[in-house]
Design an enzyme around this catalytic site. Structure first.
Site, PDB file in Angstrom:
ATOM      1  N   LYS A 128       0.839  -1.205   0.000  1.00 51.04           N
ATOM      2  CA  LYS A 128       0.000   0.000   0.000  1.00 51.04           C
ATOM      3  C   LYS A 128       0.870   1.251   0.000  1.00 51.04           C
ATOM      4  O   LYS A 128       0.626   2.187  -0.758  1.00 51.04           O
ATOM      5  CB  LYS A 128      -0.896   0.012   1.245  1.00 51.04           C
ATOM      6  CG  LYS A 128      -1.596   1.343   1.468  1.00 51.04           C
ATOM      7  CD  LYS A 128      -2.511   1.317   2.671  1.00 51.04           C
ATOM      8  CE  LYS A 128      -1.856   1.722   3.968  1.00 51.04           C
ATOM      9  NZ  LYS A 128      -1.565   3.151   4.102  1.00 51.04           N
ATOM     10  N   ASN A 129       1.895   1.256   0.846  1.00 43.54           N
ATOM     11  CA  ASN A 129       2.685   2.482   1.005  1.00 43.54           C
ATOM     12  C   ASN A 129       3.617   2.769  -0.166  1.00 43.54           C
ATOM     13  O   ASN A 129       4.236   3.823  -0.215  1.00 43.54           O
ATOM     14  CB  ASN A 129       3.482   2.441   2.318  1.00 43.54           C
ATOM     15  CG  ASN A 129       2.575   2.681   3.512  1.00 43.54           C
ATOM     16  OD1 ASN A 129       1.384   2.956   3.358  1.00 43.54           O
ATOM     17  ND2 ASN A 129       3.142   2.576   4.706  1.00 43.54           N
ATOM     18  N   ARG A 149       0.464  14.819  12.939  1.00 41.99           N
ATOM     19  CA  ARG A 149       1.348  14.447  11.828  1.00 41.99           C
ATOM     20  C   ARG A 149       1.453  15.651  10.925  1.00 41.99           C
ATOM     21  O   ARG A 149       0.752  15.768   9.942  1.00 41.99           O
ATOM     22  CB  ARG A 149       0.780  13.236  11.083  1.00 41.99           C
ATOM     23  CG  ARG A 149       0.843  11.977  11.912  1.00 41.99           C
ATOM     24  CD  ARG A 149       0.133  10.848  11.217  1.00 41.99           C
ATOM     25  NE  ARG A 149       0.966  10.164  10.249  1.00 41.99           N
ATOM     26  CZ  ARG A 149       0.554   9.088   9.572  1.00 41.99           C
ATOM     27  NH1 ARG A 149      -0.664   8.610   9.740  1.00 41.99           N
ATOM     28  NH2 ARG A 149       1.357   8.489   8.719  1.00 41.99           N
ATOM     29  N   ARG A 209      -8.698  -0.633   4.578  1.00 43.25           N
ATOM     30  CA  ARG A 209      -7.821   0.399   4.018  1.00 43.25           C
ATOM     31  C   ARG A 209      -6.467  -0.192   3.657  1.00 43.25           C
ATOM     32  O   ARG A 209      -5.827   0.273   2.714  1.00 43.25           O
ATOM     33  CB  ARG A 209      -7.603   1.523   5.045  1.00 43.25           C
ATOM     34  CG  ARG A 209      -8.787   2.451   5.199  1.00 43.25           C
ATOM     35  CD  ARG A 209      -8.399   3.624   6.059  1.00 43.25           C
ATOM     36  NE  ARG A 209      -7.079   4.085   5.648  1.00 43.25           N
ATOM     37  CZ  ARG A 209      -6.159   4.576   6.465  1.00 43.25           C
ATOM     38  NH1 ARG A 209      -6.394   4.684   7.748  1.00 43.25           N
ATOM     39  NH2 ARG A 209      -4.987   4.971   6.009  1.00 43.25           N
ATOM     40  N   ASP A 225       4.767   0.668  11.906  1.00 40.15           N
ATOM     41  CA  ASP A 225       3.541   0.050  11.399  1.00 40.15           C
ATOM     42  C   ASP A 225       3.397  -1.411  11.839  1.00 40.15           C
ATOM     43  O   ASP A 225       2.387  -2.045  11.523  1.00 40.15           O
ATOM     44  CB  ASP A 225       3.490   0.133   9.868  1.00 40.15           C
ATOM     45  CG  ASP A 225       3.189   1.546   9.382  1.00 40.15           C
ATOM     46  OD1 ASP A 225       2.829   2.399  10.212  1.00 40.15           O
ATOM     47  OD2 ASP A 225       3.317   1.796   8.166  1.00 40.15           O
ATOM     48  N   CYS A 278      -5.296  13.452  13.077  1.00 36.71           N
ATOM     49  CA  CYS A 278      -5.152  12.066  12.668  1.00 36.71           C
ATOM     50  C   CYS A 278      -5.143  11.220  13.921  1.00 36.71           C
ATOM     51  O   CYS A 278      -4.697  11.663  14.963  1.00 36.71           O
ATOM     52  CB  CYS A 278      -3.842  11.910  11.913  1.00 36.71           C
ATOM     53  SG  CYS A 278      -3.395  10.215  11.649  1.00 36.71           S
TER      54      CYS A 278
HETATM   55  C1  UD1 Z   1       4.529   6.930   6.212  1.00 36.17           C
HETATM   56  C2  UD1 Z   1       3.627   5.715   6.078  1.00 36.17           C
HETATM   57  C3  UD1 Z   1       3.117   5.261   7.446  1.00 36.17           C
HETATM   58  C4  UD1 Z   1       4.294   5.028   8.380  1.00 36.17           C
HETATM   59  C5  UD1 Z   1       5.214   6.242   8.408  1.00 36.17           C
HETATM   60  C6  UD1 Z   1       6.481   6.007   9.218  1.00 36.17           C
HETATM   61  C7  UD1 Z   1       2.593   5.941   3.897  1.00 36.17           C
HETATM   62  C8  UD1 Z   1       1.356   6.161   3.109  1.00 36.17           C
HETATM   63  N1  UD1 Z   1       2.492   6.053   5.222  1.00 36.17           N
HETATM   64  O1  UD1 Z   1       3.752   7.990   6.752  1.00 36.17           O
HETATM   65  O2  UD1 Z   1       2.379   4.047   7.256  1.00 36.17           O
HETATM   66  O3  UD1 Z   1       3.805   4.789   9.691  1.00 36.17           O
HETATM   67  O4  UD1 Z   1       5.617   6.608   7.077  1.00 36.17           O
HETATM   68  O5  UD1 Z   1       7.173   4.919   8.722  1.00 36.17           O
HETATM   69  O6  UD1 Z   1       3.635   5.622   3.356  1.00 36.17           O
HETATM   70  N2  UD1 Z   1       6.916  14.715  10.448  1.00 36.17           N
HETATM   71  C9  UD1 Z   1       7.052  16.058  10.761  1.00 36.17           C
HETATM   72  N3  UD1 Z   1       6.847  16.979   9.776  1.00 36.17           N
HETATM   73  C10 UD1 Z   1       6.539  16.624   8.501  1.00 36.17           C
HETATM   74  C11 UD1 Z   1       6.395  15.245   8.185  1.00 36.17           C
HETATM   75  C12 UD1 Z   1       6.594  14.311   9.177  1.00 36.17           C
HETATM   76  O7  UD1 Z   1       7.338  16.412  11.901  1.00 36.17           O
HETATM   77  O8  UD1 Z   1       6.370  17.514   7.667  1.00 36.17           O
HETATM   78  C13 UD1 Z   1       7.123  13.711  11.507  1.00 36.17           C
HETATM   79  C14 UD1 Z   1       5.856  12.883  11.804  1.00 36.17           C
HETATM   80  O9  UD1 Z   1       5.008  13.543  12.694  1.00 36.17           O
HETATM   81  C15 UD1 Z   1       6.449  11.622  12.383  1.00 36.17           C
HETATM   82  C16 UD1 Z   1       7.758  11.449  11.591  1.00 36.17           C
HETATM   83  O10 UD1 Z   1       8.045  12.736  11.044  1.00 36.17           O
HETATM   84  O11 UD1 Z   1       6.771  11.822  13.743  1.00 36.17           O
HETATM   85  C17 UD1 Z   1       7.703  10.434  10.495  1.00 36.17           C
HETATM   86  O12 UD1 Z   1       6.587  10.679   9.672  1.00 36.17           O
HETATM   87  P1  UD1 Z   1       6.593  10.306   8.111  1.00 36.17           P
HETATM   88  O13 UD1 Z   1       7.729   9.393   7.840  1.00 36.17           O
HETATM   89  O14 UD1 Z   1       6.519  11.565   7.332  1.00 36.17           O
HETATM   90  O15 UD1 Z   1       5.226   9.520   7.956  1.00 36.17           O
HETATM   91  P2  UD1 Z   1       4.270   9.477   6.695  1.00 36.17           P
HETATM   92  O16 UD1 Z   1       5.068   9.666   5.453  1.00 36.17           O
HETATM   93  O17 UD1 Z   1       3.092  10.348   6.920  1.00 36.17           O
END
Ligand code: UD1
Length: 429
Positions: A22-23, A131, A408, A316, A126
């Site tokens: 999915k990711n 996030r 999902r 995850d 969320c």
């Molecule tokens: C993706 C995955 C999700 C997984 C996560 C971490 C998808 C669709 N989702 O989510 O399943 O749990 O990676 O492996 O691929 N952060 C910030 N600012 C930002 C962006 C992120 O502070 O602008 C922080 C987040 O709050 C979190 C950390 O960075 O603490 C990691 O998040 P991120 O790797 O960005 O997660 P997603 O890409 O949303």
């Protein structure tokens, strides 16, 4: 709303085909916005999130079609989808859509790259803690975009096109890395991404972009270099296997005992979770069809884990591993370092008889001899599946409500587990 009903106690034996990730599927589908040519994705999982994203992309002008089932094709094979964004008809992604699926915020990058502007709703709250998207916006700014927040929307503009630059992420972000890759692919000049996410899904996106004509090097490591190209073409790409689905079923068989072949996945994708399962007493053998997981007779040993970006233990899989540890001999400590507030499953596991105490970012799990079935529900995808894993060994009946969370991210979960001997059914409602 559908429910899943499980009668615990059966061991799992057999073969579970692992679906496309999915990711990886989500960013790959979004990358179709970067070109007016056709992007064909094979092994796309049949998931609610994939369908939802197809609708969102349709809004921007992507024609989406799925190949019919071919003769002799098994139900387990992924779908082949064709995505073509001949013209972008709308550069706004509205709140109603983005708030349903956070990853849809990532359309901001290809829309900006191709059209010079985009207006994308901030995703909002969320279930697994705050996030933010500040780092995603920072990446776009480094490539020359101007950014304004207006009425809950991020409005990004680069009327003269994006320009390559240096992006150093202060924190590893998967979404941030995807966005930076997509934006830099057609920027003028070269881009360097430092402290990039090393997740296999990032490397998969980079592979696909390269097939489309991009020049990306180093994806899968923490330094990625992109040489911008003027335009991208169509391509054919096969979505990589879902390491989270594989790790989930590996944990399920660790819980119930038995012997399962996870078909189509390599050990390298789930090395760290497999190490943790091995420490817990599971036997693991990789072969050319996939990975075999077995636990016979012996109980489950308590193991401590802390989540970390890839190649660390995936956040995850944290909820699933916690479910396993509820039945371990002794006490394990499970630390969540990626997301705040990703412990909603704790209260629900407690309803099944688990002993779990929270101390800041750590759950202290005291293994118990037995779990007892109960109605439970969960507020996110991975938490829901942890309840299924617990239900597989709980005495009596466990009903998992709000199955749409499972749909999902897990393709035909009850069929895959049912085929291996689990007493599990979906009750429509
Ligand atoms: C993706 C995955 C999700 C997984 C996560 C971490 C998808 C669709 N989702 O989510 O399943 O749990 O990676 O492996 O691929 N952060 C910030 N600012 C930002 C962006 C992120 O502070 O602008 C922080 C987040 O709050 C979190 C950390 O960075 O603490 C990691 O998040 P991120 O790797 O960005 O997660 P997603 O890409 O949303």
């Amino acid at each position: 709303m559908d429910r899943i009903q499980i009668r615990g106690g059966a061991k799992l034996n057999g073969v579970i085909p692992i679906s496309g990730a999915k990711n990886a599927a989500l960013p790959l589908m979004i990358a179709s916005l970067l070109t007016d040519q056709m992007l064909t994705l094979e092994n796309l999982p049949r998931l609610a999130d994939v369908n939802q994203l197809a609708r969102i992309l349709g809004n921007h002008g992507v024609d989406y079609s799925i190949d019919g089932k071919r003769v002799g094709e098994e139900a387990a094979s992924g779908q082949t989808a064709h995505l073509r964004a001949r013209t972008i008809v709308d550069t706004t992604a509205p709140y109603e859509l983005v708030s349903k699926m956070r990853a849809s915020f990532w359309v901001i990058a290809p829309l900006l790259a191709r059209m010079g502007e985009a207006r994308v709703s901030l995703p909002g709250g969320c279930a697994i803690g705050t996030r933010p998207v500040d780092l995603l916006l920072m990446a776009l700014e480094k490539l020359g975009a101007t950014i304004e927040i207006d009425g809950g929307y991020a409005v990004v503009k680069a009327p003269k096109g994006l320009v390559g630059g240096e992006i150093e992420f202060p924190k590893v972000t998967v979404g941030g890395t995807h966005v930076a890759l997509m934006a830099a692919a057609t920027a003028r000049g070269s881009t360097l991404i430092e402290n990039a996410a090393r997740e296999p899904e990032v490397a998969d996106l980079a592979d696909c972009l390269n097939k489309m004509g991009a020049r990306v090097r180093g994806a899968g490591t923490s330094t990625i270099e992109i040489q911008g190209v003027a335009r991208l073409n169509g391509a054919h790409h096969r979505v990589l296997p879902d390491r989270i689905e594989a790790g989930t079923y590996a944990t399920a068989v660790a819980m119930t005992g038995g012997d399962i072949l996870l078909e189509g996945v390599g050990e390298d994708l789930i090395k760290r979770p497999l190490e943790a399962l091995e420490e817990a007493g599971v036997t693991i053998v990789g072969d050319n069809r996939g990975v075999r997981i077995a636990r016979n007779g012996a109980g489950i040993d308590a193991v401590d884990v802390a989540t970390a970006p890839f190649p660390g233990f995936p956040t995850d899989l944290q909820a699933q591993f916690m479910a396993l540890m509820t039945r371990a001999r002794g006490t394990s400590r499970i630390t969540e370092t990626i997301f705040e507030n990703r412990f909603m499953h704790v209260q629900e596991l407690a309803r099944l008889g688990a002993h779990i105490k929270l101390e800041g970012d750590t759950a202290i799990v005291d293994g118990v001899d037995r779990l007892r079935g109960a109605p439970v529900m969960a507020t996110d995808l991975r938490a829901s599946v942890s309840l299924v894993i617990a239900g597989l060994v709980a005495e009596g009946e466990t009903t998992v409500n709000r199955v749409y969370h499972l749909d999902r991210g897990f393709e035909r979960l009850e069929e895959k587990l049912g085929a291996c001997g689990a007493d599990i059914i979906r009750v429509p409602g």
